[in-house]
Structures are given as structure tokens and as C-alpha cells.
Write a protein that holds these residues in place. Sequence first.
Motif, short mmCIF file in Angstrom:
data_model
loop_
_atom_site.label_atom_id
_atom_site.label_comp_id
_atom_site.label_asym_id
_atom_site.label_seq_id
_atom_site.Cartn_x
_atom_site.Cartn_y
_atom_site.Cartn_z
N MET A 289 1.21 -1.21 -0.31
CA MET A 289 0.31 -0.24 0.22
C MET A 289 0.76 1.66 -0.07
O MET A 289 0.53 2.10 -0.27
CB MET A 289 -1.42 -0.21 1.42
N GLU A 290 1.88 1.58 1.29
CA GLU A 290 3.03 2.42 0.78
C GLU A 290 3.55 2.53 -0.23
O GLU A 290 4.11 3.71 -0.69
CB GLU A 290 3.42 2.00 2.30
N ALA A 291 4.03 1.32 -1.32
CA ALA A 291 4.88 1.67 -2.32
C ALA A 291 3.50 2.32 -3.20
O ALA A 291 4.70 1.97 -5.11
CB ALA A 291 5.47 0.03 -2.85
N ALA A 292 2.75 1.75 -3.22
CA ALA A 292 1.66 2.35 -4.59
C ALA A 292 1.86 3.40 -4.62
O ALA A 292 1.48 3.58 -6.31
CB ALA A 292 -0.25 1.82 -3.79
N ASP A 293 1.59 4.86 -3.89
CA ASP A 293 2.40 5.69 -4.59
C ASP A 293 1.52 6.58 -5.75
O ASP A 293 1.79 6.76 -6.79
CB ASP A 293 4.12 5.84 -5.25
N GLY A 294 0.28 6.95 -4.91
CA GLY A 294 -0.70 7.51 -5.65
C GLY A 294 -1.09 6.40 -6.71
O GLY A 294 -2.31 6.68 -7.70
N ASP A 295 -0.54 4.80 -7.38
CA ASP A 295 -2.01 4.34 -8.11
C ASP A 295 -3.18 3.37 -6.99
O ASP A 295 -2.89 2.87 -6.41
CB ASP A 295 -0.87 2.57 -8.53
N VAL A 296 -4.02 3.54 -7.60
CA VAL A 296 -5.47 3.42 -6.48
C VAL A 296 -5.43 2.30 -6.26
O VAL A 296 -5.84 1.68 -5.86
CB VAL A 296 -6.84 4.72 -6.79
N ALA A 297 -5.77 2.35 -7.63
CA ALA A 297 -6.12 0.46 -7.54
C ALA A 297 -5.11 -0.46 -7.33
O ALA A 297 -6.19 -1.39 -6.70
CB ALA A 297 -6.20 0.35 -9.05
N ALA A 298 -3.46 -0.35 -6.88
CA ALA A 298 -3.19 -1.18 -6.61
C ALA A 298 -3.11 -1.45 -4.66
O ALA A 298 -3.18 -1.93 -3.76
CB ALA A 298 -1.15 -0.82 -6.64
N PHE A 299 -3.82 0.39 -4.59
CA PHE A 299 -3.65 0.52 -3.16
C PHE A 299 -4.90 -0.68 -2.62
O PHE A 299 -4.62 -1.16 -1.93
CB PHE A 299 -3.97 1.97 -2.64
N LEU A 300 -5.83 -0.37 -3.21
CA LEU A 300 -6.80 -1.05 -2.89
C LEU A 300 -7.04 -2.61 -3.18
O LEU A 300 -7.31 -2.97 -1.98
CB LEU A 300 -8.21 -0.69 -3.98
N ARG A 301 -6.60 -3.25 -3.41
CA ARG A 301 -6.11 -4.41 -3.77
C ARG A 301 -5.65 -5.24 -3.19
O ARG A 301 -5.47 -5.58 -1.95
CB ARG A 301 -4.82 -4.79 -5.60
N ALA A 302 -4.42 -4.29 -1.99
CA ALA A 302 -3.77 -4.62 -1.20
C ALA A 302 -4.17 -4.42 0.17
O ALA A 302 -3.96 -4.99 0.77
CB ALA A 302 -2.24 -4.04 -1.22
N GLN B 105 -17.30 -0.84 -2.60
CA GLN B 105 -15.84 -0.33 -3.19
C GLN B 105 -15.70 1.03 -3.65
O GLN B 105 -14.51 1.87 -4.08
CB GLN B 105 -15.95 -1.43 -4.33
N HIS B 106 -16.65 1.46 -4.94
CA HIS B 106 -16.97 2.48 -5.61
C HIS B 106 -16.46 3.73 -4.68
O HIS B 106 -15.67 4.78 -4.69
CB HIS B 106 -18.07 2.17 -6.26
N TYR B 107 -17.00 3.84 -2.98
CA TYR B 107 -16.73 4.84 -2.33
C TYR B 107 -15.95 5.00 -1.65
O TYR B 107 -14.72 5.87 -1.30
CB TYR B 107 -18.56 4.77 -1.75
N ARG B 108 -14.79 3.42 -1.55
CA ARG B 108 -13.79 3.40 -1.01
C ARG B 108 -12.72 3.64 -2.16
O ARG B 108 -11.78 4.47 -1.48
CB ARG B 108 -13.45 2.02 -0.81
N ARG B 109 -12.36 3.69 -3.16
CA ARG B 109 -11.90 4.26 -4.55
C ARG B 109 -11.82 5.67 -4.48
O ARG B 109 -10.77 6.28 -4.50
CB ARG B 109 -12.69 3.65 -5.46
N GLU B 110 -12.80 6.55 -4.02
CA GLU B 110 -13.77 7.65 -4.23
C GLU B 110 -12.45 7.92 -2.68
O GLU B 110 -12.38 9.48 -3.73
CB GLU B 110 -14.77 8.21 -4.41
N PHE B 111 -12.72 7.88 -1.94
CA PHE B 111 -11.89 8.73 -0.85
C PHE B 111 -10.63 8.43 -1.01
O PHE B 111 -10.06 9.16 -0.49
CB PHE B 111 -12.27 7.04 0.50
#
Length: 226
Positions: A123-136, A165-171
Amino acid sequence: MTGPAGQGGLDGHGGASVRIADALRTAILDGSYRPGERIRQEDVASRSGASRMPVREALRVLQAEGLVTLVANSGAWVAKLTLAECAELYQIRERLEPLLLRASLPSLDGGAIARMTEFAKAMEAADGDVAAFLRADRAFHWASYAAAGPGETREIIARMWNSTQHYRREFTRMAVGRAGLGATHLEHQLLIDCIRRADPEDAERVLVMHIRRTRSELAGHPEIFA
């Protein structure tokens, strides 16, 4: 998805139904389908090279998972929440997820903690990649619940994760665009520390704070639910 897949109820066209459900689930969770968007069965059947029967079976599975809304004699739409509905689901999560974590925590061993640590690093390495962050992020939390075993609480929580999920992505997008995800990363580290110390009371408090903070942030952005 990490956590219960909820693929019971497939009959007659099992292989095709599972394949179609998997593809639609991934597309909905990664944002390829938007909340309230119609899912046309004929389009899905054409893309998948299947008849409409396995498509209908797949959609019933996704409805049970909280991802799709089916309307008799009308069709299927990606599940959509109002602000009030989302807030209610988060309030339920604040109460149920600590129970699941408490049930899981005594059986989380060093291997589980190591997996959670790796997901936190991802998650910390996702660096703005929202999709990667959400998967982790999903993998992190379901790793913390894994030792609780199957049950109704787990299934209910899985459906709520899907529905929100969608609303967590927006957050997450909002957080990345402003001050970043430092508070979120800190809360994940605190959860790992609580599990390492085998302290269920502290773990529950951190988890409630973690979920409530997202709910509070979303409440300030009603435009997300328009």
C-alpha cells in the motif's frame, strides 16, 4: 476477490457461469463499471461466447455478493448507494468487523503477520496508484480476518465491502489528491502492532477508528453519490 467469493448457487452451466461472474466481479470492483450502470445480458453473453442462461446465473451470484441489483422483467445494474445507505453500511462495519477481527486474532501466527506487513508495504509503495492500493488494502484486512473461518458474519462483511468499493475508491482518490494516505498507513501499522501483541481491545479500537474515519470523510462529499 480476497475474502469469500460467494459462488454458491451455480448450476447447469457451472464453468461458464463462474468465468462470467469472475470477469464481471473484477470489472465492477476495479471501476470499469460504474455504480448504477446497466449490465446488458446480451452484451455479456456475446463477449463471453456463452448463452444468456450462464450470464443470468452469474448475475444472481453477483447480486448475492452485493455487487449487482436485479430488477424483475427489467435487467441488471451495478449496485449504487445513497449517502445515507453508505453511512449505514459503514456503521454496521464499525460494529461487525471488530467482532470478526477478535475471533480471528488468537489464531493469527507469525506467517499471517508477515503477510499483513507485506500488504501494508505494498500500500505504501502504491504511490498514488489507487487500484494497486485498493487491492493491497483488501488483502490486508482479509488476511487479518482469515483465522476466523467461514460464517455469516464473514459473508455479511464481504457483501458490505463489495457494495462500498466504489466509494472507498473515491475516498482514496481524494486522500491521494490532498494530504496523502499517511493516516491510513499509520492505522494499518497500529493494527499489525495490536495483532503482534495479541491485544484484541486495542485492535478493535484501532479498527473502529479506521472505518469511522472513512465514513466521516465520505459524509462531507455528497457529490460522490449524485
